[in-house]
Write a protein that holds these residues in place. Structure first.
Motif, PDB file in Angstrom:
ATOM      1  N   ARG A 162      49.345  32.266  37.553  1.00  0.00           N
ATOM      2  CA  ARG A 162      47.873  32.177  37.598  1.00  0.00           C
ATOM      3  C   ARG A 162      47.246  33.491  38.051  1.00  0.00           C
ATOM      4  N   VAL A 163      47.864  34.131  39.036  1.00  0.00           N
ATOM      5  CA  VAL A 163      47.361  35.420  39.520  1.00  0.00           C
ATOM      6  C   VAL A 163      47.402  36.447  38.390  1.00  0.00           C
ATOM      7  N   HIS A 188      25.797  30.924  32.281  1.00  0.00           N
ATOM      8  CA  HIS A 188      27.206  30.922  32.686  1.00  0.00           C
ATOM      9  C   HIS A 188      27.357  31.461  34.103  1.00  0.00           C
ATOM     10  N   THR A 189      26.656  32.553  34.402  1.00  0.00           N
ATOM     11  CA  THR A 189      26.714  33.146  35.735  1.00  0.00           C
ATOM     12  C   THR A 189      26.141  32.189  36.777  1.00  0.00           C
ATOM     13  N   ALA A 190      25.026  31.554  36.456  1.00  0.00           N
ATOM     14  CA  ALA A 190      24.377  30.635  37.394  1.00  0.00           C
ATOM     15  C   ALA A 190      25.210  29.374  37.608  1.00  0.00           C
ATOM     16  N   MET A 191      25.879  28.907  36.561  1.00  0.00           N
ATOM     17  CA  MET A 191      26.638  27.661  36.658  1.00  0.00           C
ATOM     18  C   MET A 191      28.044  27.866  37.234  1.00  0.00           C
ATOM     19  N   SER A 192      28.547  29.084  37.194  1.00  0.00           N
ATOM     20  CA  SER A 192      29.882  29.343  37.732  1.00  0.00           C
ATOM     21  C   SER A 192      29.812  29.267  39.248  1.00  0.00           C
ATOM     22  N   ARG A 193      30.608  28.387  39.802  1.00  0.00           N
ATOM     23  CA  ARG A 193      30.603  28.237  41.261  1.00  0.00           C
ATOM     24  C   ARG A 193      31.365  29.371  41.929  1.00  0.00           C
ATOM     25  N   ARG A 194      32.449  29.776  41.289  1.00  0.00           N
ATOM     26  CA  ARG A 194      33.269  30.823  41.892  1.00  0.00           C
ATOM     27  C   ARG A 194      33.563  31.893  40.857  1.00  0.00           C
ATOM     28  N   SER A 195      33.570  33.103  41.324  1.00  0.00           N
ATOM     29  CA  SER A 195      33.873  34.213  40.425  1.00  0.00           C
ATOM     30  C   SER A 195      35.380  34.325  40.240  1.00  0.00           C
ATOM     31  N   ALA A 196      35.778  35.087  39.247  1.00  0.00           N
ATOM     32  CA  ALA A 196      37.209  35.309  39.004  1.00  0.00           C
ATOM     33  C   ALA A 196      37.853  35.989  40.203  1.00  0.00           C
ATOM     34  N   ARG A 197      37.109  36.851  40.878  1.00  0.00           N
ATOM     35  CA  ARG A 197      37.655  37.539  42.065  1.00  0.00           C
ATOM     36  C   ARG A 197      37.962  36.551  43.190  1.00  0.00           C
ATOM     37  N   LEU A 198      37.049  35.611  43.413  1.00  0.00           N
ATOM     38  CA  LEU A 198      37.298  34.613  44.452  1.00  0.00           C
ATOM     39  C   LEU A 198      38.497  33.743  44.092  1.00  0.00           C
ATOM     40  N   LEU A 199      38.580  33.345  42.843  1.00  0.00           N
ATOM     41  CA  LEU A 199      39.721  32.546  42.398  1.00  0.00           C
ATOM     42  C   LEU A 199      41.019  33.330  42.544  1.00  0.00           C
ATOM     43  N   LEU A 200      40.988  34.621  42.213  1.00  0.00           N
ATOM     44  CA  LEU A 200      42.176  35.459  42.354  1.00  0.00           C
ATOM     45  C   LEU A 200      42.605  35.524  43.819  1.00  0.00           C
ATOM     46  N   GLY A 201      41.649  35.693  44.699  1.00  0.00           N
ATOM     47  CA  GLY A 201      41.965  35.722  46.128  1.00  0.00           C
ATOM     48  C   GLY A 201      42.583  34.416  46.600  1.00  0.00           C
ATOM     49  N   GLU A 202      42.029  33.303  46.135  1.00  0.00           N
ATOM     50  CA  GLU A 202      42.584  31.992  46.506  1.00  0.00           C
ATOM     51  C   GLU A 202      44.000  31.834  45.986  1.00  0.00           C
ATOM     52  N   LYS A 253      56.066  32.098  51.678  1.00  0.00           N
ATOM     53  CA  LYS A 253      56.364  31.888  53.098  1.00  0.00           C
ATOM     54  C   LYS A 253      57.119  30.578  53.296  1.00  0.00           C
ATOM     55  N   ALA A 254      56.675  29.520  52.628  1.00  0.00           N
ATOM     56  CA  ALA A 254      57.350  28.223  52.744  1.00  0.00           C
ATOM     57  C   ALA A 254      58.789  28.312  52.239  1.00  0.00           C
ATOM     58  N   GLY A 255      58.999  29.087  51.186  1.00  0.00           N
ATOM     59  CA  GLY A 255      60.351  29.256  50.656  1.00  0.00           C
ATOM     60  C   GLY A 255      61.273  29.930  51.657  1.00  0.00           C
ATOM     61  N   TYR A 256      60.796  30.993  52.276  1.00  0.00           N
ATOM     62  CA  TYR A 256      61.619  31.689  53.271  1.00  0.00           C
ATOM     63  C   TYR A 256      61.836  30.814  54.509  1.00  0.00           C
ATOM     64  N   MET A 260      46.142  34.179  45.237  1.00  0.00           N
ATOM     65  CA  MET A 260      47.058  35.057  45.980  1.00  0.00           C
ATOM     66  C   MET A 260      47.387  34.448  47.339  1.00  0.00           C
ATOM     67  N   HIS A 261      46.398  33.835  47.954  1.00  0.00           N
ATOM     68  CA  HIS A 261      46.631  33.166  49.235  1.00  0.00           C
ATOM     69  C   HIS A 261      47.638  32.018  49.062  1.00  0.00           C
ATOM     70  N   HIS A 262      47.464  31.211  48.011  1.00  0.00           N
ATOM     71  CA  HIS A 262      48.402  30.113  47.732  1.00  0.00           C
ATOM     72  C   HIS A 262      49.788  30.663  47.419  1.00  0.00           C
ATOM     73  N   LEU A 263      49.844  31.769  46.694  1.00  0.00           N
ATOM     74  CA  LEU A 263      51.120  32.401  46.376  1.00  0.00           C
ATOM     75  C   LEU A 263      51.825  32.832  47.656  1.00  0.00           C
TER      76      LEU A 263
END
Length: 139
Positions: free
Chosen positions: A80-81, A29-43, A53-56, A45-48
């Protein structure tokens, strides 16, 4: 005697096989996971942040459809975050590796701040719609 010893040995072999299977599954599972939960969380949050920003920006541009779409996206990314944050906690990770401890309190503080920003954006969305309705009645 020997019969009970054989049963105990068989049970220990079964437990050992089970543990080895779990370790192999975790490693795969670790070897096959391309991205960790932390990286996904960062992404996420960036999208959020981009959606908020787009709303304002939409408010200042008087672009109500842009604000409506931004609020929908912000809510989606916020959900999602909030779902990903618990998976990032190092206390629940099976294999920690070299990763540093997850700053859970900081993450929860950020999520709370994002919740406030998204709520304020929603309130502004409603206010802008009311303003638009009033200006259309005056015309």
């Amino acid at each position: 005697g020997n019969a009970s010893d054989a049963v105990i040995v068989a049970k220990y072999k079964e437990i050992g096989s089970f543990i080895v299977a779990i370790i192999i599954q975790a490693l795969l599972h670790t070897a096959m996971s391309r991205r960790s939960a932390r990286l996904l969380l960062g992404e996420k949050m960036h999208h959020l942040g981009g959606a908020v920003k787009a709303g304002y920006e939409g408010i200042f541009e008087q672009d109500i459809p842009k604000v409506e779409e931004a609020v929908k996206l912000a809510n989606k990314h916020l959900d999602r975050v909030k779902a990903l944050a618990p998976e990032c906690d190092t206390r629940v990770q099976l294999f920690r590796g070299r990763s540093t401890d997850f700053k859970d309190e900081l993450c929860q503080c950020l999520i709370t701040s994002w919740e406030y920003l998204v709520r304020e954006l929603r309130m502004l969305e409603v206010a802008v719609k009311d303003w638009e309705a009033l200006t259309q009645q005056e015309d």
